[in-house]
Design a protein around this motif. Structure first.
Motif, PDB file in Angstrom:
ATOM      1  N   UNK A 131      26.384  69.429  32.285  1.00  0.00           N
ATOM      2  CA  UNK A 131      25.975  70.327  31.250  1.00  0.00           C
ATOM      3  C   UNK A 131      26.542  71.471  30.928  1.00  0.00           C
ATOM      4  N   UNK A 132      27.537  71.503  29.871  1.00  0.00           N
ATOM      5  CA  UNK A 132      28.168  72.538  29.355  1.00  0.00           C
ATOM      6  C   UNK A 132      29.154  73.123  30.598  1.00  0.00           C
ATOM      7  N   UNK A 133      29.774  72.106  31.360  1.00  0.00           N
ATOM      8  CA  UNK A 133      30.369  72.390  32.653  1.00  0.00           C
ATOM      9  C   UNK A 133      31.525  73.161  32.463  1.00  0.00           C
ATOM     10  N   UNK A 134      32.146  73.871  33.547  1.00  0.00           N
ATOM     11  CA  UNK A 134      33.200  74.533  33.669  1.00  0.00           C
ATOM     12  C   UNK A 134      34.141  73.599  34.228  1.00  0.00           C
ATOM     13  N   UNK A 135      35.344  74.354  34.255  1.00  0.00           N
ATOM     14  CA  UNK A 135      36.397  73.471  35.196  1.00  0.00           C
ATOM     15  C   UNK A 135      37.593  73.581  34.546  1.00  0.00           C
ATOM     16  N   UNK A 136      37.759  73.442  33.091  1.00  0.00           N
ATOM     17  CA  UNK A 136      38.960  73.590  32.474  1.00  0.00           C
ATOM     18  C   UNK A 136      39.312  75.090  32.076  1.00  0.00           C
ATOM     19  N   UNK A 137      39.976  75.745  33.150  1.00  0.00           N
ATOM     20  CA  UNK A 137      40.249  77.101  33.141  1.00  0.00           C
ATOM     21  C   UNK A 137      41.078  77.518  32.141  1.00  0.00           C
ATOM     22  N   UNK A 138      40.715  78.647  31.588  1.00  0.00           N
ATOM     23  CA  UNK A 138      41.342  79.172  30.259  1.00  0.00           C
ATOM     24  C   UNK A 138      41.098  80.594  30.273  1.00  0.00           C
ATOM     25  N   UNK A 139      42.318  81.292  31.106  1.00  0.00           N
ATOM     26  CA  UNK A 139      42.123  82.685  31.222  1.00  0.00           C
ATOM     27  C   UNK A 139      42.081  83.517  29.929  1.00  0.00           C
ATOM     28  N   UNK A 140      42.479  82.978  28.861  1.00  0.00           N
ATOM     29  CA  UNK A 140      42.468  83.905  27.662  1.00  0.00           C
ATOM     30  C   UNK A 140      40.861  83.642  26.770  1.00  0.00           C
ATOM     31  N   UNK A 141      39.894  82.715  27.366  1.00  0.00           N
ATOM     32  CA  UNK A 141      38.764  82.518  26.820  1.00  0.00           C
ATOM     33  C   UNK A 141      37.639  82.503  27.953  1.00  0.00           C
ATOM     34  N   UNK A 142      37.592  83.622  28.566  1.00  0.00           N
ATOM     35  CA  UNK A 142      36.534  83.659  29.770  1.00  0.00           C
ATOM     36  C   UNK A 142      34.998  84.114  29.191  1.00  0.00           C
ATOM     37  N   UNK A 143      34.179  83.724  29.969  1.00  0.00           N
ATOM     38  CA  UNK A 143      32.735  84.433  29.498  1.00  0.00           C
ATOM     39  C   UNK A 143      32.535  85.784  29.498  1.00  0.00           C
ATOM     40  N   UNK A 144      31.603  86.195  28.806  1.00  0.00           N
ATOM     41  CA  UNK A 144      31.693  87.761  28.769  1.00  0.00           C
ATOM     42  C   UNK A 144      31.254  88.482  30.293  1.00  0.00           C
ATOM     43  N   UNK A 145      30.375  87.700  31.149  1.00  0.00           N
ATOM     44  CA  UNK A 145      30.431  88.343  32.369  1.00  0.00           C
ATOM     45  C   UNK A 145      31.529  88.174  33.298  1.00  0.00           C
ATOM     46  N   UNK A 146      32.336  87.283  33.072  1.00  0.00           N
ATOM     47  CA  UNK A 146      33.547  87.335  33.796  1.00  0.00           C
ATOM     48  C   UNK A 146      34.808  88.329  33.411  1.00  0.00           C
TER      49      UNK A 146
END
Length: 281
Positions: A131-146
């Motif tokens: 469900x809306x899973x992470x794993x495809x790392x993209x350092x240019x599009x990180x979630x706001x908390x990160x």
């Protein structure tokens, strides 16, 4: 709130605690039948699956965990949180419960842990739901908390032990499109649990950990998988659903229009029917 007060407020009659890796793991165990393990995402807890748990527990045994670093479980003894740690943790936890094969459901970080576990222990997973899973790392599009956790200047906005309630409300307004659902009760739950002693420090370590992208391994996975996604996810791009569809062999993808990062909370009944139909077919 003290830990005792949090436990009084946020445990249920199905709550249990087990000592593992030197910490007291909080989990719930409800229902009978084939086992479904549910794993939450960052800044969250097992309560994110409350509604699915309620709807599925008549036909399945539902196990939900407050992952180390989150919920009532709190931080690890050494405050380290690599992906291998989480995979090993799930294996050890399920071994202790003497559960060999099970369904696994994960949201966000919990989705990432789910598919990494499936890659490592494929024979133990019957079916998987991401469900809306992470794993495809993209350092240019990180979630706001990160972004905040990784940026020293922005991080100074916080006291290291306190996340302002207004910030928690802002995060929830990002992950849930239906703003009427961001009630004071919901904000208070997230606010209180994230302030369990050690949780915010744990998140800072998690957000600044070096994770290795392992999505190439998905191409060899033979586990039937359902991928659910809200098309208005502001934290993880809905485009990653296409990547899962491309990389997984046996996959069904369902996109929800006008929905954010946590469909199991925002459209719990609609998404439940898709989960149920996938599990029984």
């Amino acid at each position: 709130m003290t830990l005792t007060e949090l436990i009084d407020e946020y445990t249920t009659e199905y709550s249990k605690f087990i000592e593992l890796y030197g910490i007291n793991i909080h989990y719930t165990d409800q229902g009978k039948g084939d086992v479904i393990l549910m794993l939450h995402g960052v800044f969250s807890s097992l309560h994110t699956f409350d509604k699915w748990n309620e709807l599925l527990a008549d036909n399945y045994r539902i196990i939900r965990i407050d992952l180390p670093g989150f919920g009532l479980t709190g931080p690890t003894a050494n405050n380290e949180y690599g992906m291998q740690f989480y995979v090993d943790f799930i294996k050890t936890f399920m071994d202790i419960l003497e559960i060999d094969r099970f369904y696994i459901i994960g949201n966000s970080l919990g989705g990432w842990v789910s598919w990494e576990f499936a890659v490592a222990y494929e024979k133990r997973i019957i079916k998987m739901i991401l469900v809306n899973s992470a794993g495809y790392i993209d350092e240019t599009k990180m979630p706001l908390p990160f972004v905040i956790a990784q940026t020293p200047v922005l991080r100074k906005v916080f006291n290291y032990k306190v996340v302002p309630k207004a910030v928690v409300r802002r995060f929830l307004r990002q992950v849930i499109c239906d703003q009427s659902m961001v009630t004071d009760e919901l904000v208070n739950r997230y606010y209180n649990i994230v302030h369990r002693e050690g949780n915010f420090g744990a998140f800072l370590r998690i957000a600044n950990s070096k994770y290795k992208r392992n999505t190439e391994a998905l191409k060899n996975l033979n586990v039937p998988t359902l991928v659910l996604w809200g098309d208005q996810d502001a934290w993880i791009s809905c485009g990653d659903a296409d990547k899962f569809q491309k990389d997984l062999k046996y996959v069904t993808v369902k996109i929800y229009e006008g929905v954010g990062h946590v469909p199991m909370e925002e459209i719990s009944e609609t998404s439940y029917y898709d989960v149920r139909n996938f599990l029984i077919k």
